[in-house]
Scaffold this motif. Structure first.
Motif, PDB file in Angstrom:
ATOM      1  N   MET A   1     113.286  22.885 -34.783  1.00 35.96           N
ATOM      2  CA  MET A   1     113.448  24.012 -35.662  1.00 35.96           C
ATOM      3  C   MET A   1     115.043  23.526 -36.159  1.00 35.96           C
ATOM      4  O   MET A   1     115.757  22.946 -35.209  1.00 35.96           O
ATOM      5  CB  MET A   1     113.517  25.443 -35.062  1.00 35.96           C
ATOM      6  CG  MET A   1     114.030  26.704 -35.891  1.00 35.96           C
ATOM      7  SD  MET A   1     113.023  26.823 -37.313  1.00 35.96           S
ATOM      8  CE  MET A   1     113.637  28.370 -38.035  1.00 35.96           C
ATOM      9  N   ALA A   5     119.529  28.982 -38.782  1.00 38.28           N
ATOM     10  CA  ALA A   5     118.591  29.736 -39.593  1.00 38.28           C
ATOM     11  C   ALA A   5     118.913  30.039 -40.919  1.00 38.28           C
ATOM     12  O   ALA A   5     120.187  30.611 -40.986  1.00 38.28           O
ATOM     13  CB  ALA A   5     118.006  30.865 -38.684  1.00 38.28           C
ATOM     14  N   ARG A  12     113.055  36.719 -43.381  1.00 45.56           N
ATOM     15  CA  ARG A  12     111.883  36.063 -42.318  1.00 45.56           C
ATOM     16  C   ARG A  12     110.689  36.793 -42.724  1.00 45.56           C
ATOM     17  O   ARG A  12     109.610  36.408 -43.015  1.00 45.56           O
ATOM     18  CB  ARG A  12     112.104  36.079 -41.047  1.00 45.56           C
ATOM     19  CG  ARG A  12     111.036  35.562 -40.186  1.00 45.56           C
ATOM     20  CD  ARG A  12     111.009  33.997 -40.435  1.00 45.56           C
ATOM     21  NE  ARG A  12     110.021  33.437 -39.458  1.00 45.56           N
ATOM     22  CZ  ARG A  12     109.719  31.924 -39.292  1.00 45.56           C
ATOM     23  NH1 ARG A  12     110.811  31.282 -39.391  1.00 45.56           N
ATOM     24  NH2 ARG A  12     108.928  31.719 -38.457  1.00 45.56           N
ATOM     25  N   GLU A  52     112.557  25.217 -42.204  1.00 44.88           N
ATOM     26  CA  GLU A  52     112.006  26.543 -42.035  1.00 44.88           C
ATOM     27  C   GLU A  52     110.635  26.735 -42.750  1.00 44.88           C
ATOM     28  O   GLU A  52     109.750  27.264 -42.356  1.00 44.88           O
ATOM     29  CB  GLU A  52     113.224  27.692 -42.404  1.00 44.88           C
ATOM     30  CG  GLU A  52     114.271  27.730 -41.358  1.00 44.88           C
ATOM     31  CD  GLU A  52     115.041  28.838 -41.489  1.00 44.88           C
ATOM     32  OE1 GLU A  52     114.717  29.968 -41.707  1.00 44.88           O
ATOM     33  OE2 GLU A  52     116.430  28.691 -41.847  1.00 44.88           O
TER      34      GLU A  52
END
Length: 195
Positions: A1, A5, A12, A52
């Motif tokens: 990952m 983020a 999300r 992602e």
């Protein structure tokens, strides 16, 4: 990952909603709208964004990047608030497309060898075809076309955008900036743009 983020918990959740639009076993079909969602965050898709999307869909980053690099509407490099694409294919070139492209670069204030204007407002790209040959030369702003655009007209268009005006395209409404337009292309309401 990814180390950082791209998607907030709210985004999300929206990404999961996009993925849920597709039948079980066909979730990878969500790659384009998910790339647009990523693009709505920073005005481009970063390496972390590619990762992602891959994680969300259970595919490799290379598979996502193959899609992202194929479509010119997915921006991988820093992009101004307004993405101007100038068609220079044969019909547009014969009607002044190349002069229009150079005028756009000058009016936007994009230094030689750079992709974004110094004020961060504009990116000007040369496009092979904008699929409106009967309206040559064509310029698009965030994928909305302006038909029969001359060097003078593209300069006026850029000056209007710089003043905060939204000149009406030849068809449809003005799409807003790159981030807002990307949300629309992801199939999400533009008014929910996350800062």
């Amino acid at each position: 990952m990814a180390d950082r983020a791209v998607l907030t918990p709210e985004l999300r959740e929206q990404a999961e909603g996009i993925k849920a639009r597709y039948p079980r076993g066909r979730e990878r079909s969500a790659v384009m709208p998910l790339l647009y969602l990523m693009q709505s965050v920073d005005g481009r898709v970063t390496r972390e964004g590619l990762q992602e999307v891959a994680d969300l869909l259970g595919i490799t980053t290379a598979e996502v990047e193959a899609v992202a690099t194929f479509y010119t509407m997915i921006r991988l490099a820093p992009t101004g608030r307004y993405l101007l694409a100038v068609c220079t294919n044969l019909p547009c070139a014969l009607h002044g497309g190349r002069e229009t492209l150079e005028a756009a670069r000058r009016a936007a204030g994009i230094p030689e060898g750079e992709e974004v204007s110094e004020d961060g407002l504009f990116t000007v790209d040369e496009e092979e075809c904008l699929a409106a040959c009967d309206a040559a030369p064509v310029v698009s702003v965030n994928f909305a076309n302006y038909d029969r655009t001359s060097a003078e007209r593209v300069t006026e268009l850029i000056e209007a955008l710089r003043r905060g005006e939204e000149p009406a395209p030849s068809r449809g409404p003005f799409p807003g900036d790159v981030r807002r337009m990307s949300r629309v292309l992801a199939g999400l309401p533009p008014e929910e743009l996350v800062p």
